[in-house]
Design a protein around this motif. Sequence first.
Motif, PDB file in Angstrom:
ATOM      1  N   ILE A  89       1.124  -1.073  -0.211  1.00  0.00           N
ATOM      2  CA  ILE A  89      -0.008  -0.015   0.404  1.00  0.00           C
ATOM      3  C   ILE A  89       0.955   1.561   0.083  1.00  0.00           C
ATOM      4  O   ILE A  89       1.010   1.110   0.965  1.00  0.00           O
ATOM      5  CB  ILE A  89      -0.920   0.211   1.007  1.00  0.00           C
ATOM      6  N   VAL A  90       0.335   2.257  -0.454  1.00  0.00           N
ATOM      7  CA  VAL A  90       1.768   3.170  -0.984  1.00  0.00           C
ATOM      8  C   VAL A  90       1.144   4.290   0.308  1.00  0.00           C
ATOM      9  O   VAL A  90      -0.350   4.341   0.517  1.00  0.00           O
ATOM     10  CB  VAL A  90       1.018   4.319  -2.081  1.00  0.00           C
ATOM     11  N   LEU A  91       2.069   4.259   1.111  1.00  0.00           N
ATOM     12  CA  LEU A  91       1.763   5.552   2.368  1.00  0.00           C
ATOM     13  C   LEU A  91       1.930   7.337   1.596  1.00  0.00           C
ATOM     14  O   LEU A  91       1.341   7.608   2.261  1.00  0.00           O
ATOM     15  CB  LEU A  91       3.426   4.657   3.191  1.00  0.00           C
ATOM     16  N   SER A  92       2.811   6.962   1.285  1.00  0.00           N
ATOM     17  CA  SER A  92       3.163   8.530   0.630  1.00  0.00           C
ATOM     18  C   SER A  92       3.795   8.540  -0.842  1.00  0.00           C
ATOM     19  O   SER A  92       4.354   7.350  -1.225  1.00  0.00           O
ATOM     20  CB  SER A  92       3.693   9.386   1.780  1.00  0.00           C
ATOM     21  N   ALA A  93       3.411   9.841  -1.242  1.00  0.00           N
ATOM     22  CA  ALA A  93       3.557   9.921  -2.985  1.00  0.00           C
ATOM     23  C   ALA A  93       3.739  11.094  -3.354  1.00  0.00           C
ATOM     24  O   ALA A  93       2.385  11.948  -3.197  1.00  0.00           O
ATOM     25  CB  ALA A  93       3.253   9.623  -3.722  1.00  0.00           C
ATOM     26  N   GLY A  94       4.865  11.923  -3.494  1.00  0.00           N
ATOM     27  CA  GLY A  94       5.116  12.912  -3.722  1.00  0.00           C
ATOM     28  C   GLY A  94       5.858  14.208  -3.119  1.00  0.00           C
ATOM     29  O   GLY A  94       7.390  13.261  -2.847  1.00  0.00           O
ATOM     30  N   TRP A  95       6.239  15.505  -3.318  1.00  0.00           N
ATOM     31  CA  TRP A  95       7.322  15.767  -2.379  1.00  0.00           C
ATOM     32  C   TRP A  95       7.084  15.940  -1.532  1.00  0.00           C
ATOM     33  O   TRP A  95       6.826  17.333  -0.740  1.00  0.00           O
ATOM     34  CB  TRP A  95       7.689  17.356  -3.588  1.00  0.00           C
ATOM     35  N   ASN A  96       7.222  15.176   0.068  1.00  0.00           N
ATOM     36  CA  ASN A  96       6.933  15.846   1.486  1.00  0.00           C
ATOM     37  C   ASN A  96       8.134  15.568   1.617  1.00  0.00           C
ATOM     38  O   ASN A  96       9.499  15.673   1.356  1.00  0.00           O
ATOM     39  CB  ASN A  96       5.868  14.476   1.353  1.00  0.00           C
ATOM     40  N   ALA A  97       7.882  15.836   3.210  1.00  0.00           N
ATOM     41  CA  ALA A  97       9.333  15.861   4.232  1.00  0.00           C
ATOM     42  C   ALA A  97      10.064  14.938   4.069  1.00  0.00           C
ATOM     43  O   ALA A  97       9.054  13.714   4.618  1.00  0.00           O
ATOM     44  CB  ALA A  97       8.950  16.673   5.464  1.00  0.00           C
ATOM     45  N   PRO A  98      11.260  14.007   4.668  1.00  0.00           N
ATOM     46  CA  PRO A  98      11.738  15.095   4.487  1.00  0.00           C
ATOM     47  C   PRO A  98      12.382  15.677   3.316  1.00  0.00           C
ATOM     48  O   PRO A  98      12.575  15.100   2.010  1.00  0.00           O
ATOM     49  CB  PRO A  98      13.234  14.727   4.852  1.00  0.00           C
TER      50      PRO A  98
ATOM     51  N   HIS B 273       9.051  11.514  -3.861  1.00  0.00           N
ATOM     52  CA  HIS B 273       9.414   9.998  -3.106  1.00  0.00           C
ATOM     53  C   HIS B 273       8.177   9.325  -2.959  1.00  0.00           C
ATOM     54  O   HIS B 273       7.414  10.047  -2.981  1.00  0.00           O
ATOM     55  CB  HIS B 273      10.808  10.386  -2.283  1.00  0.00           C
ATOM     56  N   ILE B 274       8.373   8.138  -2.774  1.00  0.00           N
ATOM     57  CA  ILE B 274       7.385   7.515  -2.647  1.00  0.00           C
ATOM     58  C   ILE B 274       8.011   6.268  -1.090  1.00  0.00           C
ATOM     59  O   ILE B 274       8.172   5.721  -1.677  1.00  0.00           O
ATOM     60  CB  ILE B 274       6.914   6.382  -3.573  1.00  0.00           C
ATOM     61  N   ILE B 275       6.935   5.897  -0.082  1.00  0.00           N
ATOM     62  CA  ILE B 275       7.330   5.268   0.285  1.00  0.00           C
ATOM     63  C   ILE B 275       5.713   3.684   0.260  1.00  0.00           C
ATOM     64  O   ILE B 275       4.862   4.282   0.582  1.00  0.00           O
ATOM     65  CB  ILE B 275       7.635   5.218   1.832  1.00  0.00           C
ATOM     66  N   VAL B 276       6.126   2.535   0.243  1.00  0.00           N
ATOM     67  CA  VAL B 276       5.090   1.919  -0.095  1.00  0.00           C
ATOM     68  C   VAL B 276       5.811   0.948   1.277  1.00  0.00           C
ATOM     69  O   VAL B 276       6.385   0.287   1.507  1.00  0.00           O
ATOM     70  CB  VAL B 276       5.900   0.329  -1.365  1.00  0.00           C
ATOM     71  N   ASP B 277       4.019   0.522   1.595  1.00  0.00           N
ATOM     72  CA  ASP B 277       4.120  -0.423   2.560  1.00  0.00           C
ATOM     73  C   ASP B 277       3.801  -1.359   2.343  1.00  0.00           C
ATOM     74  O   ASP B 277       2.714  -1.988   1.940  1.00  0.00           O
ATOM     75  CB  ASP B 277       2.737  -0.252   4.116  1.00  0.00           C
ATOM     76  N   HIS B 278       4.533  -2.775   2.986  1.00  0.00           N
ATOM     77  CA  HIS B 278       4.462  -4.674   2.514  1.00  0.00           C
ATOM     78  C   HIS B 278       3.621  -4.875   3.738  1.00  0.00           C
ATOM     79  O   HIS B 278       3.503  -6.030   3.327  1.00  0.00           O
ATOM     80  CB  HIS B 278       5.823  -4.578   2.229  1.00  0.00           C
TER      81      HIS B 278
ATOM     82  N   ASP C 206       3.944  -6.327   6.238  1.00  0.00           N
ATOM     83  CA  ASP C 206       4.954  -7.411   7.776  1.00  0.00           C
ATOM     84  C   ASP C 206       5.667  -6.613   8.147  1.00  0.00           C
ATOM     85  O   ASP C 206       6.678  -6.828   8.636  1.00  0.00           O
ATOM     86  CB  ASP C 206       4.957  -8.400   6.888  1.00  0.00           C
ATOM     87  N   GLY C 207       5.736  -5.476   8.045  1.00  0.00           N
ATOM     88  CA  GLY C 207       6.623  -4.388   9.213  1.00  0.00           C
ATOM     89  C   GLY C 207       8.188  -3.877   8.564  1.00  0.00           C
ATOM     90  O   GLY C 207       8.616  -3.313   8.542  1.00  0.00           O
ATOM     91  N   TYR C 208       7.364  -4.267   6.598  1.00  0.00           N
ATOM     92  CA  TYR C 208       8.773  -3.693   5.568  1.00  0.00           C
ATOM     93  C   TYR C 208       8.338  -2.475   5.200  1.00  0.00           C
ATOM     94  O   TYR C 208       6.897  -2.871   4.520  1.00  0.00           O
ATOM     95  CB  TYR C 208       9.725  -5.052   4.843  1.00  0.00           C
ATOM     96  N   LYS C 209       8.648  -1.963   5.183  1.00  0.00           N
ATOM     97  CA  LYS C 209       8.939  -0.510   3.628  1.00  0.00           C
ATOM     98  C   LYS C 209       9.864  -0.555   2.219  1.00  0.00           C
ATOM     99  O   LYS C 209      10.802  -0.662   3.083  1.00  0.00           O
ATOM    100  CB  LYS C 209       8.092   0.906   4.357  1.00  0.00           C
ATOM    101  N   THR C 210       9.535  -0.315   1.262  1.00  0.00           N
ATOM    102  CA  THR C 210      10.467   0.363   0.925  1.00  0.00           C
ATOM    103  C   THR C 210      10.025   2.004   0.607  1.00  0.00           C
ATOM    104  O   THR C 210       9.238   2.505   0.430  1.00  0.00           O
ATOM    105  CB  THR C 210      10.430  -0.541  -0.712  1.00  0.00           C
ATOM    106  N   LEU C 211      11.556   2.687  -0.119  1.00  0.00           N
ATOM    107  CA  LEU C 211      11.210   4.190  -0.300  1.00  0.00           C
ATOM    108  C   LEU C 211      11.634   4.271  -1.547  1.00  0.00           C
ATOM    109  O   LEU C 211      13.381   3.495  -1.713  1.00  0.00           O
ATOM    110  CB  LEU C 211      12.166   5.118   0.957  1.00  0.00           C
ATOM    111  N   TYR C 212      11.568   5.679  -2.700  1.00  0.00           N
ATOM    112  CA  TYR C 212      12.053   5.292  -3.741  1.00  0.00           C
ATOM    113  C   TYR C 212      11.933   6.987  -3.304  1.00  0.00           C
ATOM    114  O   TYR C 212      11.148   7.965  -3.931  1.00  0.00           O
ATOM    115  CB  TYR C 212      11.427   4.847  -4.854  1.00  0.00           C
ATOM    116  N   ALA C 213      13.712   7.467  -4.319  1.00  0.00           N
ATOM    117  CA  ALA C 213      13.361   8.983  -3.613  1.00  0.00           C
ATOM    118  C   ALA C 213      14.452   9.695  -4.722  1.00  0.00           C
ATOM    119  O   ALA C 213      15.280   8.984  -6.086  1.00  0.00           O
ATOM    120  CB  ALA C 213      14.454   9.558  -2.515  1.00  0.00           C
ATOM    121  N   HIS C 214      14.120  11.095  -4.988  1.00  0.00           N
ATOM    122  CA  HIS C 214      14.101  11.322  -6.324  1.00  0.00           C
ATOM    123  C   HIS C 214      13.951  11.476  -7.749  1.00  0.00           C
ATOM    124  O   HIS C 214      14.735  11.872  -8.901  1.00  0.00           O
ATOM    125  CB  HIS C 214      16.124  11.911  -6.299  1.00  0.00           C
ATOM    126  N   LEU C 215      12.578  11.369  -7.627  1.00  0.00           N
ATOM    127  CA  LEU C 215      11.997  10.737  -8.823  1.00  0.00           C
ATOM    128  C   LEU C 215      11.885  12.404  -9.304  1.00  0.00           C
ATOM    129  O   LEU C 215      11.683  12.947  -8.974  1.00  0.00           O
ATOM    130  CB  LEU C 215      10.894   9.831  -7.988  1.00  0.00           C
TER     131      LEU C 215
END
Length: 372
Positions: A291-300, A306-311, A313-322
Amino acid sequence: MFEPIKSFFDDFSAYLRAWYLFLKKRFFILAGVLENVKSEGAHFLYRQRGRFARPISHFSVGILVVLVIALSPLVSWEKIEFGGNESQILGTIDASFTALGSAGQSSSNLQGRGGIAEYQVVGGDTVSSIAQKFGVSLDTIRWANNLKSVDDIKPDQVLRVLPISGVLHSVRRGETVYSIAKIYSVDPQAIVDFPFNTFIDDETFALAVGQELVVPSGVMPKVKLWSKPAPKTDYLAEAPVSISDQGQTQPTDQFIWPTVGKISQGYFWYHKAIDIANSAAPAVVASRGGIVLSAGWNAPQAYGIHIIVDHGDGYKTLYAHLSSVAVSPGQSVLRGQVIGQMGSTGRSTGIHLHFEIRAPKGNVNPLSYLQQ
């Protein structure tokens, strides 16, 4: 009876008044002289049309620096024990900072010390033993202290020790992070990401002449190394597996490459992520479903878009400088689904993806989870 006392006070008053008139006259004379000197000086500088403006400003700054040094504590001492050999480390005041992938942690939590340390050599020390104590290469100590040989140290000598293997560079006129990175064969993003490097302008990464920069993993050109070369970790990120090509045999909890390119920067204590660079700015996909937690130019703000995806099971991935996003918060995404485009937004020196895997206990090295 009171006549002598009255006469004394009259004489004393006259004495004080005489001194007052004398000092008042001298004060106005001195003020007039200073005013004339100021006027002549201003007139002289005006006639020279700023010829002496730079020397005067430099002299004033020099005086200010001297005053700051004179009035500030010269050295902060901190005791550090290294397996039975107790030594004194100078100038290692703990500093707090926020590095990408290490939010909320302090330098002491990350590396045990901050910035450049000064180590006082004790009997029995060698360049090799000091390098092992601090976890850096022999060449790092060699270059920071202009050592000519491994025997070029003696007791009570003070050595400068970087917090990571690399080069300490003094900026010269006309240099940029890009030209400096080219000299030492590193990616400029590595210089920018090092948390103790500072810039005149955080948007352009402008440098001041004479300032010192730590160049992580940098190597002096055209020199024979004292240390054995570090294992080569110049991976190429594989093309991500598309949704249609994944089939039913791959476990859904396995991470896949989020994009394709060259690993331009690895995982370090201050950079808890990997950077994947590709000048073609390819698409970025979800490394796992979630599930996408955030997407856009947010803090920091340093992450840029950047985008943060919650998987789940306690794991998340972050994709930055898009450069752009193709999903929105709350949206479900599948592994391999396009979620954005590689870019260079935020604190970035060029087109690349900053990729983090956040485990329940903190960030982990993505290379340990991705197929190679």
